[in-house]
Design an enzyme around this catalytic site. Structure first.
Site, PDB file in Angstrom:
ATOM      1  NE  ARG A 107       2.068 -14.880 -11.074  1.00 11.33           N
ATOM      2  CZ  ARG A 107       1.135 -15.883 -10.850  1.00 11.33           C
ATOM      3  NH1 ARG A 107       1.419 -16.515  -9.633  1.00 11.33           N
ATOM      4  NH2 ARG A 107       0.300 -16.017 -11.493  1.00 11.33           N
ATOM      5  CG  HIS A 161      -6.403  -5.994   3.584  1.00 11.86           C
ATOM      6  ND1 HIS A 161      -6.425  -4.601   4.059  1.00 11.86           N
ATOM      7  CD2 HIS A 161      -5.097  -6.497   3.290  1.00 11.86           C
ATOM      8  CE1 HIS A 161      -5.101  -4.468   4.285  1.00 11.86           C
ATOM      9  NE2 HIS A 161      -4.324  -5.432   3.568  1.00 11.86           N
ATOM     10  CB  VAL A 175       4.064 -10.365  -2.628  1.00 11.07           C
ATOM     11  CG1 VAL A 175       4.553 -10.067  -1.314  1.00 11.07           C
ATOM     12  CG2 VAL A 175       3.112 -11.515  -3.138  1.00 11.07           C
ATOM     13  CB  VAL A 176      -1.353  -8.283  -2.374  1.00 11.24           C
ATOM     14  CG1 VAL A 176      -2.660  -8.199  -1.250  1.00 11.24           C
ATOM     15  CG2 VAL A 176      -0.707  -6.687  -2.454  1.00 11.24           C
ATOM     16  CG  PHE A 203      -1.810   1.110   1.344  1.00 13.15           C
ATOM     17  CD1 PHE A 203      -3.096   1.019   0.483  1.00 13.15           C
ATOM     18  CD2 PHE A 203      -1.642   2.317   2.056  1.00 13.15           C
ATOM     19  CE1 PHE A 203      -3.970   2.232   0.640  1.00 13.15           C
ATOM     20  CE2 PHE A 203      -2.539   3.318   2.026  1.00 13.15           C
ATOM     21  CZ  PHE A 203      -3.814   3.279   1.086  1.00 13.15           C
TER      22      PHE A 203
END
Length: 162
Positions: A128, A89, A81-82, A59
């Protein structure tokens, strides 16, 4: 995740470009891989003395990327990374990061490498991250894309064919 259709990003001389990498701190193993990939690309393209800045999470990437762009960096690579959880969220953070980094690129006319992984689970992120056994190296790819775009922007500013 196929990786199919990805362009071949051959290193080109990028000495003289001012480059900053801003990286989130969540998910140490994934972030270590993304940063290592970015460093491999920076070396392959001949970037000297890149700045690396860490932020708490994905964020926070856009605001620091914006500050770096305002300081005259030719390229800013954003790494984060999320991983999807059971609440909305994930969508909020992914949207804020994507929209914010796009705004940085457009508002500052600067190359922004988008190295933010948005994954359903940790294994997708590891696949990744450019680690040994990973299928893709998104840290390298995002950095290469930013450097190639920065060179194109420099050519456009000089009025030469891109």
């Amino acid at each position: 995740m196929s990786g199919a259709g990805a362009p071949q990003q051959q290193p080109v001389d990028s000495r003289g470009l001012r480059v900053a990498v801003v990286a989130a701190s969540w998910h140490d193993q994934v972030m270590d891989g993304l940063l290592a990939g970015a460093e491999r690309a920076l070396e392959a393209f001949g970037v000297e003395e890149p700045l690396v800045v860490r932020v708490p999470g994905t964020f926070e990437l856009p605001v620091v990327a914006s500050a770096l762009a305002a300081e005259g960096y030719d390229a800013v690579v954003a790494l984060g990374v999320v991983i999807r959880g059971g609440t909305p969220h994930f969508e909020y953070v992914c949207s804020a990061a994507t929209d914010g980094l796009t705004r940085v690129a457009l508002d500052h006319t600067v190359a922004v490498g988008f190295g933010v992984l948005t994954c359903d689970d940790e294994q997708q992120a590891l696949d990744r991250a450019g680690l040994e056994g990973s299928r893709e190296d998104k840290g390298y790819e995002a950095t290469a894309a930013a450097l190639l775009t920065a060179r194109t922007l420099a050519q456009v500013r000089r009025g030469r064919d891109a």
